[in-house]
Scaffold this active site. Structure first.
Site, short mmCIF file in Angstrom:
data_model
loop_
_atom_site.label_atom_id
_atom_site.label_comp_id
_atom_site.label_asym_id
_atom_site.label_seq_id
_atom_site.Cartn_x
_atom_site.Cartn_y
_atom_site.Cartn_z
N CYS A 1 4.28 1.61 2.20
CA CYS A 1 5.31 0.59 2.15
C CYS A 1 6.71 1.12 2.47
O CYS A 1 7.51 0.41 3.08
CB CYS A 1 5.30 -0.13 0.80
SG CYS A 1 5.89 0.85 -0.59
N HIS B 1 7.67 0.67 -4.67
CA HIS B 1 7.41 -0.37 -3.68
C HIS B 1 8.73 -0.89 -3.12
O HIS B 1 9.70 -1.07 -3.86
CB HIS B 1 6.63 -1.52 -4.30
CG HIS B 1 6.32 -2.60 -3.31
ND1 HIS B 1 5.37 -2.45 -2.33
CD2 HIS B 1 6.88 -3.83 -3.11
CE1 HIS B 1 5.34 -3.54 -1.58
NE2 HIS B 1 6.25 -4.38 -2.03
N ASP C 1 0.86 -1.18 0.00
CA ASP C 1 0.00 0.00 0.00
C ASP C 1 0.90 1.23 0.00
O ASP C 1 2.11 1.13 -0.15
CB ASP C 1 -0.96 0.00 1.19
CG ASP C 1 -0.23 -0.04 2.53
OD1 ASP C 1 1.00 0.18 2.55
OD2 ASP C 1 -0.89 -0.30 3.56
#
Length: 407
Positions: free
Chosen positions: A184, A394, A181
């Protein structure tokens, strides 16, 4: 003392050393290449970088974790008028045309990936149980096994990722996947910091630490518009008390985990904490507020003629964050909700925690930016945490250092 109105003398040579930030901030002309918008789809994001030449990475768009472009202009001044700081002008949300452009990107999926990679992702998502998908930090697995599972295709991007993972595997044997999400970057950094903590940092021991919300709110009325967990319309006292509770929780958890001696017990304590969503997200709100406090300190230091790190000039050179008020409204308030951390904000997080964040940027394999430090000139006594990213959006966690590396 006359306030500076531009980049200090000699700053150009210093800026060159901060290549990760300058790639995002040096501006030449508009980019029209579509960018993947799904944070979990690292394959398309990596392919996007693969298609770009190094010069194209220096265009005049800065992308948030949602990959929505925010147009900027050339750096004009490093210091904003104090009245503007007190009564800042908010940036308007992106137009619906950007959203429409994002929704059309699915049709271009095959341009970036071969059929095998697309099928691999579908199998992975369909076969994943809902409880596994919601894990904040997944159990560790062999890093090369993870690589083979994630990157089985024969595209240039897949080959580069495999080479990157092979290089990381020389140092780390395993990897832990972090929930994808918009928190992160916080999640990966804080998990690593706590899992190796042996003492409470000095800034957490300060008597004034829990008084930060009250002190800042008494000086800056605009902080009452701070957004907490997507809840708005709080009174000033409620905001102060709630943030204070988050800071107290951060100090308590950090102290408790740092006092655990055994590595297995320490890891179990971290795993337990990151399975408690209420506490976990409260800690992220504390980190965001610490970032705001650090930004205010850097901004004021620069106005008073004190030396500040290079990233601070870049942070406040953006049209969307020319002062701490705008930074709060247009960036910090959106982290975890509609966006994650930009590259320059990774520097701010590192300074707020007084940690060096070392990141293996796999899509940069075979370049000097493959291993990037935030900040690039850290204090010698700052602890180091290590993360992995495939696309600068990410972040996952490398764990279990190889025996030869330990020796």
């Amino acid at each position: 003392m006359t306030e500076p109105t531009g980049v200090p003398v000699g700053a150009e040579q210093t800026l060159e050393r901060v290549s990760v930030v300058t790639q995002l901030m040096k501006l030449e002309k508009e980019v029209s290449v579509p960018v993947p918008s799904n944070e979990l789809d690292s394959t398309k994001a990596a392919a996007y970088h693969e298609e770009q030449s190094p010069s194209e990475l220096r265009k005049d768009y800065v992308y948030r974790s949602t990959e929505r472009p925010e147009k900027t202009e050339n750096i004009k001044s490093l210091v904003t008028d104090h009245d503007e700081f007190r009564n800042c002008e908010l940036y308007l949300p992106m137009s619906s045309t950007c959203l429409a452009a994002e929704s059309s990107e699915d049709s271009e999926e095959d341009m970036y990936r071969d059929a095998e990679e697309i099928q691999r992702e579908r199998e992975l998502l369909c076969g994943m149980r809902s409880s596994e998908y919601k894990l904040s930090v997944a159990p560790e697995m062999d890093i090369m096994e993870y690589c083979r599972r994630e990157w089985r295709g024969n595209t240039p991007v897949a080959k580069r990722m495999r080479k990157g993972y092979e290089a990381v595997a020389q140092k780390f044997a395993s990897i832990r996947r972090v929930r994808g999400d918009n928190y992160c970057a916080f999640r990966a950094t804080l998990f690593q910091a706590l899992s190796q903590a042996t003492q409470l940092p000095s800034w957490l021991q300060s008597e004034d630490f829990t008084m930060l919300p009250e002190n800042l709110l008494s000086r800056y009325d605009w902080i009452k518009q701070w957004q907490l967990k997507q809840k708005l319309s709080r009174r000033m006292g409620e905001i102060s008390d709630e943030i204070k509770d988050y800071l107290i929780l951060l100090r308590k958890k950090w102290k408790n985990i740092s006092e655990i001696k055994g590595p297995i017990e320490k890891r179990e304590a971290c795993d337990k904490l990151f399975k408690n969503e209420e506490e976990e997200y409260s800690l992220y709100e504390a980190l965001k507020f610490l970032m705001l406090n650090t930004a205010i300190e850097l901004y004021n230091d620069d106005k008073n003629g004190k030396r500040v790190p290079v990233f601070s000039w870049l942070l406040f050179a953006r049209d969307t964050s020319s002062n701490p008020c705008q930074l709060m409204h247009n960036h910090l308030n959106h982290i975890g909700h509609s966006g994650g951390l930009e590259q320059v904000e990774m520097f701010l997080l590192a300074y707020a925690l007084q940690y060096t964040i070392q990141v293996y940027r796999l899509y940069k394999y075979s370049t000097e930016e493959f291993i990037t430090l935030y900040p690039n000139d850290p204090e010698e006594d700052w602890p180091v945490v290590t993360l992995i990213t495939e696309d600068d959006r990410h972040y996952n966690i490398p764990v279990t250092m190889c025996q030869e590396t330990i020796l």
